[in-house]
Motif scaffolding. Sequence first.
Motif, PDB file in Angstrom:
ATOM      1  N   PRO A 145       0.834  -1.204   0.000  1.00 62.44           N
ATOM      2  CA  PRO A 145       0.000   0.000   0.000  1.00 62.44           C
ATOM      3  C   PRO A 145       0.881   1.271   0.000  1.00 62.44           C
ATOM      4  O   PRO A 145       1.819   1.384   0.775  1.00 62.44           O
ATOM      5  N   TYR A 146       0.561   2.222  -0.896  1.00 58.38           N
ATOM      6  CA  TYR A 146       1.249   3.518  -0.947  1.00 58.38           C
ATOM      7  C   TYR A 146       0.191   4.626  -0.991  1.00 58.38           C
ATOM      8  O   TYR A 146      -0.832   4.500  -1.687  1.00 58.38           O
ATOM      9  N   VAL A 147       0.486   5.713  -0.257  1.00 52.48           N
ATOM     10  CA  VAL A 147      -0.370   6.890  -0.306  1.00 52.48           C
ATOM     11  C   VAL A 147       0.549   8.125  -0.277  1.00 52.48           C
ATOM     12  O   VAL A 147       1.592   8.105   0.357  1.00 52.48           O
ATOM     13  N   VAL A 148       0.126   9.201  -0.978  1.00 53.93           N
ATOM     14  CA  VAL A 148       0.917  10.439  -1.036  1.00 53.93           C
ATOM     15  C   VAL A 148       0.075  11.580  -0.472  1.00 53.93           C
ATOM     16  O   VAL A 148      -1.106  11.725  -0.838  1.00 53.93           O
ATOM     17  N   MET A 149       0.675  12.378   0.395  1.00 54.22           N
ATOM     18  CA  MET A 149      -0.004  13.549   0.976  1.00 54.22           C
ATOM     19  C   MET A 149       0.927  14.758   0.851  1.00 54.22           C
ATOM     20  O   MET A 149       2.150  14.607   0.694  1.00 54.22           O
ATOM     21  N   ASP A 150       0.341  15.976   0.911  1.00 56.31           N
ATOM     22  CA  ASP A 150       1.177  17.182   0.861  1.00 56.31           C
ATOM     23  C   ASP A 150       1.636  17.563   2.254  1.00 56.31           C
ATOM     24  O   ASP A 150       1.389  16.831   3.224  1.00 56.31           O
ATOM     25  N   ALA A 151       2.319  18.733   2.349  1.00 50.79           N
ATOM     26  CA  ALA A 151       2.890  19.140   3.643  1.00 50.79           C
ATOM     27  C   ALA A 151       1.823  19.472   4.672  1.00 50.79           C
ATOM     28  O   ALA A 151       2.126  19.550   5.872  1.00 50.79           O
ATOM     29  N   ALA A 152       0.573  19.647   4.209  1.00 55.99           N
ATOM     30  CA  ALA A 152      -0.522  19.880   5.165  1.00 55.99           C
ATOM     31  C   ALA A 152      -1.252  18.604   5.500  1.00 55.99           C
ATOM     32  O   ALA A 152      -2.329  18.650   6.122  1.00 55.99           O
ATOM     33  N   PHE A 153      -0.707  17.460   5.066  1.00 59.88           N
ATOM     34  CA  PHE A 153      -1.257  16.128   5.317  1.00 59.88           C
ATOM     35  C   PHE A 153      -2.567  15.895   4.577  1.00 59.88           C
ATOM     36  O   PHE A 153      -3.432  15.107   5.010  1.00 59.88           O
ATOM     37  N   THR A 154      -2.719  16.573   3.436  1.00 62.69           N
ATOM     38  CA  THR A 154      -3.889  16.321   2.588  1.00 62.69           C
ATOM     39  C   THR A 154      -3.546  15.209   1.603  1.00 62.69           C
ATOM     40  O   THR A 154      -2.508  15.284   0.909  1.00 62.69           O
ATOM     41  N   LEU A 155      -4.400  14.163   1.535  1.00 60.93           N
ATOM     42  CA  LEU A 155      -4.149  13.020   0.668  1.00 60.93           C
ATOM     43  C   LEU A 155      -4.332  13.443  -0.778  1.00 60.93           C
ATOM     44  O   LEU A 155      -5.372  14.003  -1.157  1.00 60.93           O
ATOM     45  N   VAL A 156      -3.297  13.175  -1.614  1.00 64.03           N
ATOM     46  CA  VAL A 156      -3.364  13.582  -3.002  1.00 64.03           C
ATOM     47  C   VAL A 156      -3.339  12.398  -3.976  1.00 64.03           C
ATOM     48  O   VAL A 156      -3.688  12.538  -5.147  1.00 64.03           O
ATOM     49  N   TRP A 157      -2.889  11.179  -3.494  1.00 58.13           N
ATOM     50  CA  TRP A 157      -2.861  10.003  -4.380  1.00 58.13           C
ATOM     51  C   TRP A 157      -2.740   8.757  -3.529  1.00 58.13           C
ATOM     52  O   TRP A 157      -2.097   8.767  -2.470  1.00 58.13           O
ATOM     53  N   ALA A 158      -3.331   7.660  -3.944  1.00 56.37           N
ATOM     54  CA  ALA A 158      -3.241   6.362  -3.257  1.00 56.37           C
ATOM     55  C   ALA A 158      -3.331   5.255  -4.293  1.00 56.37           C
ATOM     56  O   ALA A 158      -4.120   5.335  -5.250  1.00 56.37           O
ATOM     57  N   ASN A 159      -2.530   4.194  -4.121  1.00 57.60           N
ATOM     58  CA  ASN A 159      -2.609   3.087  -5.085  1.00 57.60           C
ATOM     59  C   ASN A 159      -3.723   2.129  -4.682  1.00 57.60           C
ATOM     60  O   ASN A 159      -4.326   2.230  -3.603  1.00 57.60           O
ATOM     61  N   ASP A 160      -3.976   1.179  -5.563  1.00 58.45           N
ATOM     62  CA  ASP A 160      -5.105   0.249  -5.339  1.00 58.45           C
ATOM     63  C   ASP A 160      -4.879  -0.586  -4.100  1.00 58.45           C
ATOM     64  O   ASP A 160      -5.835  -0.899  -3.358  1.00 58.45           O
ATOM     65  N   ALA A 161      -3.608  -0.981  -3.839  1.00 58.71           N
ATOM     66  CA  ALA A 161      -3.326  -1.798  -2.663  1.00 58.71           C
ATOM     67  C   ALA A 161      -3.719  -1.049  -1.395  1.00 58.71           C
ATOM     68  O   ALA A 161      -4.256  -1.643  -0.446  1.00 58.71           O
TER      69      ALA A 161
END
Length: 844
Positions: free
Chosen positions: A17-33
């Motif tokens: 599982p991977y997820v990407v967030m910005d410096a304000a901890f807002t989720l901007v992308w997540a993979n299917d896993a």
Amino acid sequence: MADSLDFRRLFQAAPHPYVVMDAAFTLVWANDAYLAVTGRAAAEILGRNIFEAFPGGPHDPGGEGTRQLRQSLDTVLATRAPHTIALIRYAIPRGAVFEERYWSATHTPILDARGAVALILQQTDDVTEMQALRQRANAARLEGEVFRRAQAVQQANLALDAERMQLRRLVEQAPAFAAYLRGPRHVFEIANRSYCALVGRGDILGRPVREALPELEGQPFFGILDQVYATGRAFQGRAMPTRLRDAEAADSLREVFLDFIYQPITEPDGRVSGIFVLGYDVSEQKRVADELSRYKDQLEEMVRVRTRALEESEAERRRAEAALRQSQKMEAIGQLTGGVAHDFNNLLQILSGNLQMLQQGPRTPEEARRLDTALGAVERGAKLAAQLLAFARRQPLEPRAVNLGRLVREMDDLLRRALGEAIELETVIAGGLWNTLADPDQVQNALLNLAVNARDAMEGGGRLTIEAGNAMLDDYYALQHDEVKPGQYVMLAVSDTGSGIAPELLDKVFEPFFTTKREGRGTGLGLSMVYGFVKQSQGHIKIYSEVGQGTTVRLYLPRSHEAEVVVAPLSGAPVEGGRETVLVVEDDPVVQATVVEMLQDLGYTVLRCPDGQSALTLVRSGVAIDLLFTDVVMPGPVRAPDLARQVQAMQPHTAVLFTSGYTENAIVHGGRLDPGVNLLSKPYRREDLARKVRHTLNNRRQALAAALVPHAPSQRPAQPPSARPMPRVLLVEDDPLVLMDSEDLLAHLGCQVVTARDARGALLALERGRFDLLFTDIGLPGVSGLDLAQQACARWPRLGVIFASGYGGAEEAAALPRAQFLTKPYGLRELEAALRRAAAPDAG
């Protein structure tokens, strides 16, 4: 190959599982896993803060999971380095219920071009299935071991995170400015609020120091940082001046002073990884220290000035005491020499008179030689007495405006004879030389004395240089020399190439009877006489000398703004007697007898009295006298000046001639003869007596001639008083009898007359009132009548002028437009005609 890879598809296909967030901890992308293990759809969580998408609740007792996640993310932002959570309990909502799950998460920062955290990549592993190991062999033991290890790692990470955060809070809240620079480019890893406030900006983290603080270029700090990083040696700065950006005016720089240390941070292998900066802004302390130093310097300067003033005051007091002692000594010597000179000159007068009388009779050549020798000795004695009086400033001076250049040129032959052929004489007269106010005879005596002294110092030959020039003695020079008044002077210098004078003797050379000549070669009174004459003339004398090189003596005599008055010496007049009656008043019977005999030999009728009281008694008896010849110093209540005034009051035609070897202050004031006074100094020769008596009688007769000439009445018809103008005339005459007679003549002609005795009084009278005519004698004391008229006409152009003189001067008077000239004696008709011409509009 790498350029053709699609990393988004790779991460999308990854089993973890991977997820990407910005410096304000807002989720901007997540993979299917990630979406699969969390049981969420992308639309539900993307664009939302991670703590909103996965909120805490009853499933997270004490909020421990939320706290761990937030602390890990804050650590990544602060350190810009990856951070791992070994084990975190975090429930996942499954519809209306939460499913308890255990996770292991790694947070990796993704930095932008400036080095700041732009994104955070979270890799998550679901470790909940570890619970299934309990159902297999040894599951409990294995699970317990894994979980214990995970918990130990977790506790260690928590402790490190807490310690790191505590350190950051300490650095952030510290009053000193602090920063940490990483690597050889000195990239800002840490900078507290004090540091950001100091440099005037907050956007420096992740940036190299040269980029973050470009204003330091040209200052020493970049070089020092490079040196500390390269050598590993700390650097400490004390009150170093630094120019930094002004936060309130970004385009300008402000100067501050910093105390700081650059401390290198080393790794276990000794390699320097960064530099820790810690310091204080000491600008205010520096300003206060500088102000205190300035006050200290000012105070020390004030103390120095005050000390110097006290020293100068003490020195001035000592100089004043020395000057007072010197003045008292000079006064005592003056009184002594005056008394000695009076008696000595009387003795010399007796010797001189009798010797000269012997010269008039028949004598053999041997007797003539002896008489000449005796008279030569008398002259040397008279010169000695005159030098004593000159040193004591008791000689009667007759100063007038003279040109030293002319005097020096006239003395050229005399000086060359006195110096001899072995001495080369050179004179240097400056152009535009001012006149000076001095007694010309005494100037010549002083110059001759200096030349003779120089000759004696140049045994075997040398060069004597005489210079005359203008000089200005300023206030600073006057402070350094007693009795010097600042102002304009005429300088007369005598320089020789002789043996010079030793420095320890220079202060003594002007003392009486001090001489550097061998015994029998000098009296020690030559320089004393020069010194006394210069001081008595309100001047200054300075001597410079160097042993083996020569000596220079400079005389500074006060400048005169008057035109030079050249008076023919009496020594050129013929020796003649007369038939007038002379009253001799002398208390010394031998001197009296000698003088009476010489006057009788010259043909005069002579009366004699021993003191002033008996002389007044004789005059009151009605005996007419033509000349009163009186000693200045006499016994009795009647002083010589008072005797002269009373005699002239009773017999206005009587002339007065004083004689003395010591005048005191009876007819001399300020070292100068009173105006109109005739003096014959003792001892005198028969020729001197004859010329002076004749000169005094002629002058008196000329002065009174106007009053004795019969005046014809005017033929002009009388006008009524109302039609006749009353011109106002300013009459300027120094002789009291001539003044009185002229005033009567002018009043008889209908003039309103105001009188003055000199030019100064005349100018004051002109300032106070209006006048139609200036009637002045040419030969006034001080400023001449010609100069007076020029000054007056420049101020009052309509003022008429009449000059009167018995000594010529018509050509000089003609230079003034409309001026009239009368030759003494003049009558009433000549005066009336001159008044009429002076009043005419086209007079000239």
